[in-house]
Design a protein around this motif. Structure first.
Motif, mmCIF file in Angstrom:
data_model
loop_
_atom_site.group_PDB
_atom_site.id
_atom_site.type_symbol
_atom_site.label_atom_id
_atom_site.label_comp_id
_atom_site.label_asym_id
_atom_site.label_seq_id
_atom_site.Cartn_x
_atom_site.Cartn_y
_atom_site.Cartn_z
ATOM 1 N N GLY A 114 -22.316 25.208 12.368
ATOM 2 C CA GLY A 114 -21.496 24.670 13.541
ATOM 3 C C GLY A 114 -21.281 25.494 14.621
ATOM 4 N N THR A 115 -21.693 26.751 14.523
ATOM 5 C CA THR A 115 -21.326 27.921 15.616
ATOM 6 C C THR A 115 -22.575 28.490 16.095
ATOM 7 O OG1 THR A 115 -21.259 29.585 14.058
ATOM 8 C CG2 THR A 115 -19.274 28.200 14.470
ATOM 9 N N ALA A 116 -24.047 28.033 15.556
ATOM 10 C CA ALA A 116 -25.119 28.749 16.192
ATOM 11 C C ALA A 116 -26.050 27.616 16.689
ATOM 12 C CB ALA A 116 -25.714 29.536 15.220
ATOM 13 N N VAL A 117 -27.213 28.064 17.258
ATOM 14 C CA VAL A 117 -28.227 27.053 17.949
ATOM 15 C C VAL A 117 -29.522 27.343 17.170
ATOM 16 C CG1 VAL A 117 -29.583 26.470 19.640
ATOM 17 C CG2 VAL A 117 -27.023 27.146 20.185
ATOM 18 N N PRO A 118 -30.173 26.458 16.246
ATOM 19 C CA PRO A 118 -31.137 26.640 15.423
ATOM 20 C C PRO A 118 -32.393 26.909 16.296
ATOM 21 C CG PRO A 118 -29.979 24.580 14.812
ATOM 22 C CD PRO A 118 -29.577 25.161 15.976
ATOM 23 N N GLU A 119 -33.105 27.641 15.930
ATOM 24 C CA GLU A 119 -34.865 27.934 16.608
ATOM 25 C C GLU A 119 -35.128 26.515 16.913
ATOM 26 O OE1 GLU A 119 -39.156 29.582 15.527
ATOM 27 O OE2 GLU A 119 -37.550 29.727 14.547
ATOM 28 N N ASP A 120 -35.353 25.753 16.034
ATOM 29 C CA ASP A 120 -35.956 24.498 16.169
ATOM 30 C C ASP A 120 -35.303 23.578 17.542
ATOM 31 O OD1 ASP A 120 -37.455 24.708 14.048
ATOM 32 O OD2 ASP A 120 -36.344 23.405 12.756
ATOM 33 N N THR A 121 -34.177 23.536 17.889
ATOM 34 C CA THR A 121 -33.535 22.984 18.779
ATOM 35 C C THR A 121 -34.151 23.555 20.179
ATOM 36 O OG1 THR A 121 -31.410 22.554 17.690
ATOM 37 C CG2 THR A 121 -31.283 22.646 20.185
ATOM 38 N N ILE A 122 -34.204 25.018 20.309
ATOM 39 C CA ILE A 122 -34.598 25.640 21.340
ATOM 40 C C ILE A 122 -36.146 25.403 21.466
ATOM 41 C CG2 ILE A 122 -35.285 28.033 22.357
ATOM 42 C CD1 ILE A 122 -32.239 27.284 22.463
ATOM 43 N N ARG A 123 -36.743 25.115 20.432
ATOM 44 C CA ARG A 123 -38.383 25.106 20.579
ATOM 45 C C ARG A 123 -38.576 23.477 20.964
ATOM 46 N NH1 ARG A 123 -42.469 27.718 18.025
ATOM 47 N NH2 ARG A 123 -40.959 28.991 16.946
ATOM 48 N N GLY A 124 -37.713 22.506 20.417
ATOM 49 C CA GLY A 124 -37.791 21.134 20.817
ATOM 50 C C GLY A 124 -37.568 21.132 22.415
ATOM 51 N N ALA A 125 -36.532 21.816 22.901
ATOM 52 C CA ALA A 125 -36.327 21.754 24.219
ATOM 53 C C ALA A 125 -37.488 22.258 25.286
ATOM 54 C CB ALA A 125 -34.898 22.419 24.812
ATOM 55 N N ALA A 157 -35.041 39.567 16.627
ATOM 56 C CA ALA A 157 -35.763 38.714 17.248
ATOM 57 C C ALA A 157 -37.097 38.460 16.720
ATOM 58 C CB ALA A 157 -35.984 39.511 18.822
ATOM 59 N N GLY A 158 -37.808 39.408 15.819
ATOM 60 C CA GLY A 158 -38.841 39.246 15.212
ATOM 61 C C GLY A 158 -39.048 37.944 14.434
ATOM 62 N N GLY A 159 -37.528 37.569 13.885
ATOM 63 C CA GLY A 159 -37.671 36.270 13.362
ATOM 64 C C GLY A 159 -37.501 35.008 13.942
ATOM 65 N N ALA A 160 -37.457 35.049 15.306
ATOM 66 C CA ALA A 160 -37.614 33.987 16.361
ATOM 67 C C ALA A 160 -39.247 33.320 16.365
ATOM 68 C CB ALA A 160 -36.897 34.291 17.531
ATOM 69 N N VAL A 161 -40.005 34.286 15.929
ATOM 70 C CA VAL A 161 -41.376 33.969 16.011
ATOM 71 C C VAL A 161 -41.743 32.702 15.211
ATOM 72 C CG1 VAL A 161 -43.908 34.865 15.909
ATOM 73 C CG2 VAL A 161 -42.157 36.368 16.819
ATOM 74 N N GLY A 162 -41.213 32.779 14.164
ATOM 75 C CA GLY A 162 -41.388 31.560 13.512
ATOM 76 C C GLY A 162 -42.712 31.193 12.870
ATOM 77 N N THR A 163 -43.267 29.875 13.184
ATOM 78 C CA THR A 163 -44.286 29.574 12.694
ATOM 79 C C THR A 163 -45.547 30.268 13.565
ATOM 80 O OG1 THR A 163 -44.411 27.791 14.316
ATOM 81 C CG2 THR A 163 -43.627 27.303 12.179
ATOM 82 N N PHE A 164 -45.301 31.102 14.307
ATOM 83 C CA PHE A 164 -46.221 31.855 15.371
ATOM 84 C C PHE A 164 -46.683 33.137 14.542
ATOM 85 C CE2 PHE A 164 -44.737 28.764 18.172
ATOM 86 C CZ PHE A 164 -45.721 27.888 18.511
ATOM 87 N N ARG A 165 -46.054 33.310 13.720
ATOM 88 C CA ARG A 165 -46.227 34.664 12.968
ATOM 89 C C ARG A 165 -47.847 35.080 12.816
ATOM 90 N NH1 ARG A 165 -41.276 36.807 10.938
ATOM 91 N NH2 ARG A 165 -39.802 35.050 10.624
ATOM 92 N N ALA A 166 -48.668 34.200 12.362
ATOM 93 C CA ALA A 166 -50.197 34.320 12.210
ATOM 94 C C ALA A 166 -50.578 34.750 13.577
ATOM 95 C CB ALA A 166 -50.793 32.999 11.983
ATOM 96 N N ALA A 167 -50.050 34.594 14.747
ATOM 97 C CA ALA A 167 -50.556 34.894 16.033
ATOM 98 C C ALA A 167 -50.052 36.179 16.722
ATOM 99 C CB ALA A 167 -50.423 33.787 17.058
#
Length: 70
Positions: free
Chosen positions: A24-35, A52-62
């Motif tokens: 209820g108080t934060a913005v998920p990475e998926d919302t930003i990624r979708g926009a 911020a390293g956690g924001a890399v999400g599924t791109f960690r392999a890259a």
């Protein structure tokens, strides 16, 4: 700020956010990624938050490519 919850993903936490009530108080990475995905053309999104390293999400392999870009 940002919080990496591991399996639940990364959340961008505003100044009045509550780490114990992320839904209820934060913005998920998926919302930003979708926009960003709806923007026509190429998009660069620079993240400078706590954990911020956690924001890399599924791109960690890259990560090597991301390091070269930086």
């Amino acid at each position: 700020h940002g919080i990496d919850t591991g399996d639940a993903g990364y959340y961008f936490l505003p100044w009045d956010g509550d780490a114990n009530a992320l839904a209820g108080t934060a913005v998920p990475e998926d919302t930003i990624r979708g926009a960003l995905a709806r923007i026509r053309g190429k998009v660069l999104f620079f993240v400078d938050t706590c954990h911020a390293g956690g924001a890399v999400g599924t791109f960690r392999a890259a990560s090597r490519d991301l390091a070269r870009l930086a």
